[in-house]
Design an enzyme around this catalytic site. Sequence first.
Site, mmCIF file in Angstrom:
data_model
loop_
_atom_site.group_PDB
_atom_site.id
_atom_site.type_symbol
_atom_site.label_atom_id
_atom_site.label_comp_id
_atom_site.label_asym_id
_atom_site.label_seq_id
_atom_site.Cartn_x
_atom_site.Cartn_y
_atom_site.Cartn_z
ATOM 1 N N GLU A 38 5.223 35.475 7.252
ATOM 2 C CA GLU A 38 5.285 36.101 8.569
ATOM 3 C C GLU A 38 6.734 36.292 9.025
ATOM 4 O O GLU A 38 7.143 35.831 10.086
ATOM 5 C CB GLU A 38 4.485 35.308 9.618
ATOM 6 C CG GLU A 38 3.025 35.709 9.691
ATOM 7 C CD GLU A 38 2.384 35.367 11.021
ATOM 8 O OE1 GLU A 38 2.187 36.292 11.837
ATOM 9 O OE2 GLU A 38 2.067 34.184 11.252
ATOM 10 N N TYR A 96 0.827 35.241 1.942
ATOM 11 C CA TYR A 96 0.326 35.159 3.314
ATOM 12 C C TYR A 96 -1.042 35.838 3.314
ATOM 13 O O TYR A 96 -1.156 37.053 3.377
ATOM 14 C CB TYR A 96 1.304 35.843 4.275
ATOM 15 C CG TYR A 96 0.840 35.901 5.710
ATOM 16 C CD1 TYR A 96 0.204 34.814 6.308
ATOM 17 C CD2 TYR A 96 1.052 37.046 6.474
ATOM 18 C CE1 TYR A 96 -0.224 34.869 7.616
ATOM 19 C CE2 TYR A 96 0.639 37.112 7.801
ATOM 20 C CZ TYR A 96 -0.003 36.015 8.357
ATOM 21 O OH TYR A 96 -0.429 36.074 9.654
ATOM 22 N N ASP A 152 4.426 28.002 15.146
ATOM 23 C CA ASP A 152 3.133 27.348 15.343
ATOM 24 C C ASP A 152 2.654 26.664 14.060
ATOM 25 O O ASP A 152 1.688 25.900 14.080
ATOM 26 C CB ASP A 152 2.076 28.339 15.857
ATOM 27 C CG ASP A 152 1.970 29.597 15.016
ATOM 28 O OD1 ASP A 152 2.831 29.829 14.153
ATOM 29 O OD2 ASP A 152 1.013 30.364 15.238
ATOM 30 N N ASP A 200 0.695 30.428 3.551
ATOM 31 C CA ASP A 200 -0.340 30.309 4.566
ATOM 32 C C ASP A 200 -1.598 30.978 4.008
ATOM 33 O O ASP A 200 -1.688 32.198 3.952
ATOM 34 C CB ASP A 200 0.136 31.006 5.843
ATOM 35 C CG ASP A 200 -0.915 31.041 6.932
ATOM 36 O OD1 ASP A 200 -2.016 30.491 6.726
ATOM 37 O OD2 ASP A 200 -0.641 31.622 7.999
#
Length: 253
Positions: free
Chosen positions: A35, A105, A241, A144
């Site tokens: 990201e 990702y 986050d 992720d």
Amino acid sequence: MKLVSWNVNGIRAAVKKGFSDYFRETNADIFCIQETKLQEGQISLEHAEEYSQYWNYAITKGYSGTAVFTKVKPLSVWYGLEEDSEPEGRVLTLEFAGFYLVNVYTPNARRDLSRLEFRVDWEERFLGYLLKLDALKPVIICGDLNVAHHEIDIKNWKGNVGNSGFTPEERGKMTQLLDAGFIDSFRHLYPEKTDAFSWWSNMPGVRARNVGWRIDYFLASSRLSSLITDAKIDQFILGSDHCPIILEIAEIN
């Protein structure tokens, strides 16, 4: 050898929140991010000058994207899956002498699950891609993966069954991937460890109470299991986050 992976949720924002200090302090051999949320030329990371840098940008501005910083120059670099391109910048593969590194990702199914079918199809293609690589040399996958695999990997699992990131389809795809000859490095070393999370909602107080999900992974070809010395989750590192995760593994020849 130390490898780090971190979904930074926008590298420009992360740099303003201490990313550069963490990057220097960890002194990783390979540092992967997801990201990135930028296009070419929008940032210069002076602290990474000793690393070779590889970026896969999404076509859409401010969206997705992956990057790898490595002290060891790769033999080759591949952007995407079937073709040497990736519209959403989700996959970046580096070939080294002893292994392939795949920084990924994984697409989110979205809250309303409107992208679940797309994701399931994407994961089928991703697994096929990994198996082709694994037939040539061992593979390390990081990033992720947008799924909490087991109940132990999510704080409030009962209330999230069927939600994006914890659907039977997504969890099943993770099981299928592992059954195909890969291991989850963290659970390989710490099968019973609880409250080990890598992502938290931005809702007030959620991270302070550690109400999180473990959706960031280092996976590896099963034949590398004996070389893995540690797998860590840097839960107290802020700036996104998500938090960074670390894999320590012996040199792969």
